[in-house]
Enzyme design. Structure first.
Site, PDB file in Angstrom:
ATOM      1  N   SER A  27     -65.492 -17.471  26.949  1.00 32.07           N
ATOM      2  CA  SER A  27     -64.236 -18.199  27.175  1.00 32.07           C
ATOM      3  C   SER A  27     -64.449 -19.710  27.209  1.00 32.07           C
ATOM      4  CB  SER A  27     -63.586 -17.740  28.485  1.00 32.07           C
ATOM      5  OG  SER A  27     -64.490 -17.879  29.564  1.00 32.07           O
ATOM      6  N   ASN A 114     -65.657 -14.536  40.229  1.00 30.65           N
ATOM      7  CA  ASN A 114     -64.295 -14.006  40.374  1.00 30.65           C
ATOM      8  C   ASN A 114     -63.440 -14.870  41.303  1.00 30.65           C
ATOM      9  OD1 ASN A 114     -65.305 -12.051  38.741  1.00 30.65           O
ATOM     10  ND2 ASN A 114     -65.318 -10.413  40.262  1.00 30.65           N
ATOM     11  N   THR A 159     -15.180 -24.289  25.269  1.00 32.92           N
ATOM     12  CA  THR A 159     -15.595 -22.926  25.583  1.00 32.92           C
ATOM     13  C   THR A 159     -15.522 -22.194  24.241  1.00 32.92           C
ATOM     14  OG1 THR A 159     -13.350 -22.179  26.063  1.00 32.92           O
ATOM     15  CG2 THR A 159     -14.602 -23.004  27.924  1.00 32.92           C
ATOM     16  N   HIS A 160     -16.426 -21.287  24.032  1.00 36.03           N
ATOM     17  CA  HIS A 160     -16.544 -20.614  22.724  1.00 36.03           C
ATOM     18  C   HIS A 160     -16.750 -21.621  21.592  1.00 36.03           C
ATOM     19  CE1 HIS A 160     -14.734 -17.067  24.799  1.00 36.03           C
ATOM     20  NE2 HIS A 160     -14.058 -18.014  25.400  1.00 36.03           N
ATOM     21  N   LYS A 287     -31.094 -38.230   4.546  1.00 36.48           N
ATOM     22  CA  LYS A 287     -31.255 -37.438   5.771  1.00 36.48           C
ATOM     23  C   LYS A 287     -31.921 -38.185   6.926  1.00 36.48           C
ATOM     24  CE  LYS A 287     -30.639 -33.573   6.423  1.00 36.48           C
ATOM     25  NZ  LYS A 287     -31.102 -32.294   5.929  1.00 36.48           N
ATOM     26  N   ASN A 289     -33.099 -36.490  10.458  1.00 36.51           N
ATOM     27  CA  ASN A 289     -33.085 -35.209  11.159  1.00 36.51           C
ATOM     28  C   ASN A 289     -33.455 -35.340  12.638  1.00 36.51           C
ATOM     29  OD1 ASN A 289     -32.476 -33.908   8.723  1.00 36.51           O
ATOM     30  ND2 ASN A 289     -34.646 -33.758   8.187  1.00 36.51           N
ATOM     31  N   TYR A 321     -60.860  -7.604  40.345  1.00 41.15           N
ATOM     32  CA  TYR A 321     -60.963  -8.385  39.116  1.00 41.15           C
ATOM     33  C   TYR A 321     -61.275  -7.487  37.915  1.00 41.15           C
ATOM     34  CZ  TYR A 321     -62.560 -11.593  35.534  1.00 41.15           C
ATOM     35  OH  TYR A 321     -62.699 -12.266  34.344  1.00 41.15           O
ATOM     36  N   GLN A 326     -59.426 -12.857  31.960  1.00 44.28           N
ATOM     37  CA  GLN A 326     -59.885 -14.021  31.190  1.00 44.28           C
ATOM     38  C   GLN A 326     -58.808 -14.448  30.177  1.00 44.28           C
ATOM     39  OE1 GLN A 326     -64.101 -14.560  30.208  1.00 44.28           O
ATOM     40  NE2 GLN A 326     -63.501 -14.342  28.057  1.00 44.28           N
ATOM     41  N   LYS A 329     -55.746 -17.570  30.567  1.00 41.17           N
ATOM     42  CA  LYS A 329     -55.816 -19.032  30.446  1.00 41.17           C
ATOM     43  C   LYS A 329     -55.074 -19.601  29.253  1.00 41.17           C
ATOM     44  CE  LYS A 329     -59.980 -18.666  32.914  1.00 41.17           C
ATOM     45  NZ  LYS A 329     -59.812 -17.183  32.790  1.00 41.17           N
TER      46      LYS A 329
HETATM   47  N1  ARG Z   1     -64.706 -16.174  32.357  1.00 41.45           N
HETATM   48  C1  ARG Z   1     -64.206 -15.312  33.369  1.00 41.45           C
HETATM   49  C2  ARG Z   1     -62.695 -15.408  33.463  1.00 41.45           C
HETATM   50  O1  ARG Z   1     -62.150 -16.268  32.876  1.00 41.45           O
HETATM   51  C3  ARG Z   1     -64.820 -15.678  34.693  1.00 41.45           C
HETATM   52  C4  ARG Z   1     -64.958 -14.550  35.663  1.00 41.45           C
HETATM   53  C5  ARG Z   1     -65.842 -13.516  35.101  1.00 41.45           C
HETATM   54  N2  ARG Z   1     -66.321 -12.594  36.080  1.00 41.45           N
HETATM   55  C6  ARG Z   1     -67.019 -11.552  35.728  1.00 41.45           C
HETATM   56  N3  ARG Z   1     -67.490 -10.800  36.637  1.00 41.45           N
HETATM   57  N4  ARG Z   1     -67.265 -11.268  34.476  1.00 41.45           N
HETATM   58  O2  ARG Z   1     -62.025 -14.645  34.087  1.00 41.45           O
END
Ligand code: ARG
Length: 460
Positions: A27, A114, A159-160, A287, A289, A321, A326, A329
């Protein structure tokens, strides 16, 4: 067997991670965005660990210094991010150990990725909420200034999308203001639940070390700690809640956008947007826009999508968890960016709206917008409302036939429809008479618009 590939968790593994799996599960390409919050969290954790006797002062100082060095390396672009190290947390930790040796390896005592990642996202979202709030406030202030300036400007209300009754442009702008004020309240309310600290929950059950969560909480400026470790590391409801309010705010911006797009068209021609918020066409030279409102209207779709992504991500996850999380994000980051930038564009653009007052007025004169005023006039003369409605309906039909607005008819013409109509009827049939008669809280009268602006300034 030797530890494989220098993974921070390689102890129990006897073969290297498949190269594709390594890239697939990493990630770091997106979560490096939380580097400052990761460092902030680690500094607070290390400070607390020393205070409870888990780290020596020398170890803590080395960690704090090392983390500051890493922050500089990241900000100057020298930091080498490694996909093999999976995420922002392990990239920073590995570099810390490289810089300061064994003390770096002690930072993760009493902590897990976690609770670390849950803490980072909350810190990051808290900062983002504050940045979004600043843009939202700027937009709200711009709306109030414009509303006050346009308190007397008359336009058709719809309205409408059919002409209904005359309203003041200031009143219309204050409707936008109200929608966005509620969004701002939702943002502040969401912040309360975002600003809770998971740190100390460790992997899922807490830790055997004598940590002081209240202290870490205070160092990080959280309003309080998450009470249950299993919940703290697993739920992303705060991110879902943010996306829900972001989707709603974007929906409001999209409605505003739609009106701006209509109003800049040759058919409405109610307003001019300055050239700096518009673009041209590569083929049609005439134009101009309204790209900014169109794009904001379009971007609403992706934020709605992110809300659904996160709801679906969370659904069916057992405690605690799971790696699924992951995936929280990218939708969250994009929802934040989209909302922030859309608000910023609107905050810049709204004060620059140039209303074409004469065109708006002309439009309000068409479409029998004062018909309700005539009905109300007849009610004051003693007719039941339903009867008055019928009488005015007939006079409108006559007007359509003759190509005349109610205010353009002679007294004799009007009297054909009811004998109680007198000369004073023309006061209520003018646009000014119509709007200023709606003179109560929440009504469109210019006087009420000015009072509403004053009250609104106190509410901000
Ligand atoms: N990269 C992970 C996330 O975004 C971090 C936590 C990962 N924990 C694990 N036990 N694999 O959630």
């Amino acid at each position: 067997m030797a530890q494989q590939q220098n993974k921070l968790w390689g102890g129990r593994f006897s073969e290297s991670t498949d190269e594709f799996v390594q890239a697939f599960t990493a990630s770091v390409n997106f979560d490096q965005r939380m580097y400052a919050q990761d460092i902030q969290g680690s500094k607070a954790h290390a400070t607390m660990l020393q205070e409870v006797g888990v780290l020596t002062e020398a170890e803590r100082d080395a960690i704090l210094q090392g983390l500051s060095t890493i922050q500089q390396e990241i900000e100057s672009g020298e930091f080498q991010w490694s996909v093999a190290l999976e995420d922002v947390h392990m990239n920073i930790e590995a570099r810390l150990t490289e810089l300061i040796g064994d003390a770096g390896k002690k930072l993760h005592t009493g902590r897990s990725r976690n609770d670390q990642v849950a803490t980072d996202i909350r810190l990051w979202l808290r900062d983002s909420i504050d940045a979004i709030d600043a843009q939202l406030l700027r937009l709200l202030q711009g709306l109030l200034t414009l509303a006050e300036k346009e308190a007397d400007t008359i336009m058709p209300g719809f309205t409408h999308l059919q002409t209904a009754q005359p309203v003041t442009f200031g009143h219309h702008l204050l409707a936008w203001f109200e929608m966005l004020v509620r969004d701002r309240e939702r943002l502040a309310d969401c912040r309360k639940r975002v600003n809770r600290m998971p740190l100390g929950s460790a992997a899922l059950a807490g830790t055997t070390f004598p940590i002081n969560r209240e202290r870490t909480c205070e160092l990080l400026g959280f309003d309080g700690i998450c009470e249950n470790s299993l919940d703290a590391v697993s739920d992303r409801d705060f991110a879902i809640e943010f996306c829900a309010l972001a989707a709603l705010t974007m929906t409001h911006l999209s409605r505003m956008s739609e009106e701006l797009v209509l109003w800049t068209s040759a058919q409405f021609n109610f307003i001019e947007l300055p050239d700096r918020f518009c673009t041209g066409s590569s083929i049609m030279p005439q134009k101009k826009n309204p790209d900014v409102p169109e794009l904001v209207r379009g971007k609403t779709g992706r934020v709605n999508g992110h809300l659904i992504s996160l709801l679906t991500l969370m659904k069916s996850q057992p405690l605690a968890y799971n790696k699924d999380n992951q995936e929280d994000k990218e939708p969250l980051f994009d929802a934040v960016d989209t909302l922030h930038d859309s608000l910023r564009a609107f905050a810049d653009m709204v004060p620059a709206i140039e209303p074409k007052r004469e065109v708006m007025r002309e439009a309000a004169l068409k479409g029998y917008s004062t018909a309700t005023d005539l009905a109300d006039y007849l009610v004051r003369a003693g007719l039941p409302f339903r009867e008055a409605h019928e009488v005015v309906g007939k006079s409108v039909a006559y007007g359509i036939e003759q190509g005349k607005d109610l205010s353009e008819m002679s007294l004799a013409e009007l009297q054909q429809f009811h004998s109680s109509i007198e000369d004073d009827v023309f006061e209520v049939l003018t646009l000014e008479g119509s709007v200023s008669a709606r003179n109560h809280i929440g009504g469109t009268a210019p006087e009420q618009v000015r009072l509403a602006v004053q009250r609104a300034q106190h509410r901000l």
